[in-house]
Design a protein around this motif. Sequence first.
Motif, PDB file in Angstrom:
ATOM      1  N   TYR A 286     186.302 106.540   0.612  1.00  0.00           N
ATOM      2  CA  TYR A 286     184.856 106.298   0.647  1.00  0.00           C
ATOM      3  C   TYR A 286     184.559 104.803   0.708  1.00  0.00           C
ATOM      4  CZ  TYR A 286     183.309 111.095  -0.078  1.00  0.00           C
ATOM      5  OH  TYR A 286     183.036 112.416   0.097  1.00  0.00           O
ATOM      6  N   LEU A 287     185.261 104.040  -0.117  1.00  0.00           N
ATOM      7  CA  LEU A 287     185.054 102.591  -0.138  1.00  0.00           C
ATOM      8  C   LEU A 287     185.288 102.013   1.261  1.00  0.00           C
ATOM      9  CD1 LEU A 287     184.507 100.219  -2.111  1.00  0.00           C
ATOM     10  CD2 LEU A 287     186.977  99.918  -2.266  1.00  0.00           C
ATOM     11  N   GLU A 288     186.402 102.433   1.856  1.00  0.00           N
ATOM     12  CA  GLU A 288     186.755 101.946   3.187  1.00  0.00           C
ATOM     13  C   GLU A 288     185.672 102.280   4.209  1.00  0.00           C
ATOM     14  OE1 GLU A 288     190.476 103.670   4.622  1.00  0.00           O
ATOM     15  OE2 GLU A 288     189.528 103.809   6.591  1.00  0.00           O
ATOM     16  N   ILE A 289     185.191 103.519   4.171  1.00  0.00           N
ATOM     17  CA  ILE A 289     184.214 103.956   5.172  1.00  0.00           C
ATOM     18  C   ILE A 289     182.855 103.303   4.933  1.00  0.00           C
ATOM     19  CG2 ILE A 289     182.885 105.949   5.995  1.00  0.00           C
ATOM     20  CD1 ILE A 289     185.639 105.890   7.126  1.00  0.00           C
ATOM     21  N   VAL A 290     182.449 103.225   3.662  1.00  0.00           N
ATOM     22  CA  VAL A 290     181.125 102.662   3.377  1.00  0.00           C
ATOM     23  C   VAL A 290     181.096 101.166   3.698  1.00  0.00           C
ATOM     24  CG1 VAL A 290     179.469 102.154   1.555  1.00  0.00           C
ATOM     25  CG2 VAL A 290     180.519 104.417   1.672  1.00  0.00           C
ATOM     26  N   VAL A 291     182.083 100.424   3.159  1.00  0.00           N
ATOM     27  CA  VAL A 291     182.094  98.973   3.359  1.00  0.00           C
ATOM     28  C   VAL A 291     182.382  98.610   4.811  1.00  0.00           C
ATOM     29  CG1 VAL A 291     183.311  96.838   2.786  1.00  0.00           C
ATOM     30  CG2 VAL A 291     182.741  98.474   0.988  1.00  0.00           C
ATOM     31  N   GLY A 292     183.355  99.278   5.393  1.00  0.00           N
ATOM     32  CA  GLY A 292     183.832  98.848   6.707  1.00  0.00           C
ATOM     33  C   GLY A 292     183.111  99.474   7.875  1.00  0.00           C
ATOM     34  N   THR A 293     182.405 100.595   7.659  1.00  0.00           N
ATOM     35  CA  THR A 293     181.797 101.270   8.793  1.00  0.00           C
ATOM     36  C   THR A 293     180.296 101.498   8.607  1.00  0.00           C
ATOM     37  OG1 THR A 293     183.905 102.419   9.091  1.00  0.00           O
ATOM     38  CG2 THR A 293     182.028 103.243  10.344  1.00  0.00           C
ATOM     39  N   ILE A 294     179.925 102.193   7.532  1.00  0.00           N
ATOM     40  CA  ILE A 294     178.528 102.617   7.415  1.00  0.00           C
ATOM     41  C   ILE A 294     177.587 101.431   7.203  1.00  0.00           C
ATOM     42  CG2 ILE A 294     176.913 104.018   6.055  1.00  0.00           C
ATOM     43  CD1 ILE A 294     179.205 106.005   5.641  1.00  0.00           C
ATOM     44  N   VAL A 295     177.910 100.560   6.240  1.00  0.00           N
ATOM     45  CA  VAL A 295     177.044  99.392   5.986  1.00  0.00           C
ATOM     46  C   VAL A 295     176.930  98.511   7.237  1.00  0.00           C
ATOM     47  CG1 VAL A 295     176.805  97.282   4.635  1.00  0.00           C
ATOM     48  CG2 VAL A 295     177.343  99.432   3.490  1.00  0.00           C
ATOM     49  N   PRO A 296     178.063  98.124   7.868  1.00  0.00           N
ATOM     50  CA  PRO A 296     177.925  97.304   9.084  1.00  0.00           C
ATOM     51  C   PRO A 296     177.135  97.994  10.198  1.00  0.00           C
ATOM     52  CG  PRO A 296     180.204  97.340   8.349  1.00  0.00           C
ATOM     53  CD  PRO A 296     179.462  98.286   7.480  1.00  0.00           C
TER      54      PRO A 296
END
Lengths: 399, 256
Positions: A286-296
């Motif tokens: 989740y951390l990876e997806i949220v920080v690296g994909t969803i937020v950007p």
Amino acid sequence: MKTNEILKPTFWKVVSVMIVTMGLFSTYFRFSRGLGATTNLVDTAPWGLWIGFDFLGVGLAAAGFTIAATVHIFNIHKYEPLVRPAILTAFIGYSLVVCLLVVDLGRPENFWHPLVMWNIHSVMFEITWCIICYTTVLTLEFAPVVLEKFKLKAPIKFLKIISIPVVIAGVLFSTLHQSSFGSLYLIVPGRLHPLWYSSLLPVHFYISCIAAGLSMIIFESYQTARAFTEENGFHNTGLKMDILSGAASVVLIALIAGFLLKIYDFLNNGKLIYLTIPSTETYLFYLEIVVGTIVPIYLLSYRKFRKDKKWLYIISICVISGLILNRLNVSITGLAASSGVNYFPSFDEISITLMLVVLAIFAFKLVVKNFPVFVGEEEYEDTVNGKSANESKQIILSE
Amino acid sequence: MLKEKGILFDVTLCVGCGSCYQACKEKNNLPQTNKDFLKDHLSNNTFTVVEQYGKMYARKLCMHCNEPSCVSVCLVGAFNKNVTGAVLYDADKCIGCRYCMQACPHKIPRYEWGTTQPRVRKCTLCIDRVKAGKISACSEACPTEATLFGDMDQLVAVAKKRLKDDPEKYYQQIYGLEEAGGGHVLVLSPVPFEQLGYTSKLSKEPMPAFTMRAMEKIPPVVAVGGVFLSGMYWLTKRKNQIANEEKKTTNGNKEI
């Protein structure tokens, strides 16, 4: 530069010297005592921080081929000012990766064996050859910058003639080995956590490296802009805000493509269930997806964030962190459960890695200072049309 | 011509005496690693272990796969599949990347972490003894014939016969016959194999096939990519040229 100015101690200089000194000691121990004494690697977790770091190094150096292709193959010359920084980043990144690989090899004295002993069925073999070839390509692509400085015209002419085939070869080599880093794990379906294991791993790796590589260039441009504004004035370089915004749009497209592919992969392989199981892996995913994909993706989809240098800088850090998390998850965390041991890198592993990072940053700064990397497009802009120069906002950070 | 050799291990016959463990150590000149052999585990100095599960004992050793992951992943070809069926390692070629250890579906290869000249270590299916016409050290030492050594086709026949003759006694599966594409070490057991610490849920497909599906796309990617990039270069260059020419002519017209 004067000697006393170089010797003047600043916080970062002191820290860097300490890190490099520690790293040199660790390197000495690594080669004199072996892997067992200096790393936390064990039989069930034979790959650790160093391999993980190679993964990110290569991923973050990906702009070398994307920018070169944009400018030289697709002839979009607006992005020309990014070519040299991107190639330099790639060159230094790959040098770092090669050094770290040699440190990691159990028998480093045999590092040349892949040149003469071939197993074409091995992904590792393909990666090794692609890295050798691509580093050669990067040398050829960056050579003109060095030759220019020493006013050697004949070799530059020759390099210009072969430049297009060289760029095409570079793009192909990059495509192959960037994706092949994902292919390395195709053979361990039972070991790698299903959140990351996928038959599409090579494609995931390829798309994510495009986004992260460009983010790395945005990040560097911002950093360089800050450093140069203090000293020489950044308006001498050709970096314009609209160029970085353009690169950011490509980052957005790559992120969305990667995200859609992930969704497809999860739906298609019935992996959604793993998202609901509370475990360290799930949280890290989740951390990876949220920080690296969803937020950007969220931020980049707004024009005002895309046009703002500070926001672009923050977004680029997000995307870079996402890639770092992803690669470490695939190479370390995702394998921890099946290996049955909790691997955490040893002091020597960390200190050698940090030393190489410090040396890479130092090398980058040194080259940027002494060679025309962030080249001024001023003359070009002024003569062709003065209008566009005014339109595009330069990234000067003194506000 | 040598026939392909293998090992058949029958859990129901094993008494847990440790003769195979000891014989393997002696044959390979390996130092003692644990006073209690049942508590030992595979290491650079232990190529086979006997593990205790209640009243049952299970041997662990290299499965000598038919299509071994280690052979397929090793970039310098330090692993090879011998005609006898043994999967062998050549330390002189090895560069020490340890991909073999990462890739092995049975998690068998072990590393000499303690030295500056480390080797990958594992069972060799007693290749030197087999070439001399003898059977493996572990099967020779076994007092109860729990470990049998012989030609693969015969071993498979024996295993099938045992399953058929005594269906109550055995869990109806020959472990190692199809797991990860099958190999040269077969195991019979009264209980499902995951209860004895064997890696379960392995695909019947050889592991290298997972990689090959990606690798075989490389030639088309290179070919299509090369043509596409050259084409794009030519196309965009031409487009820019035409645009420039048009610009020039219109500029000229206006001036006139």
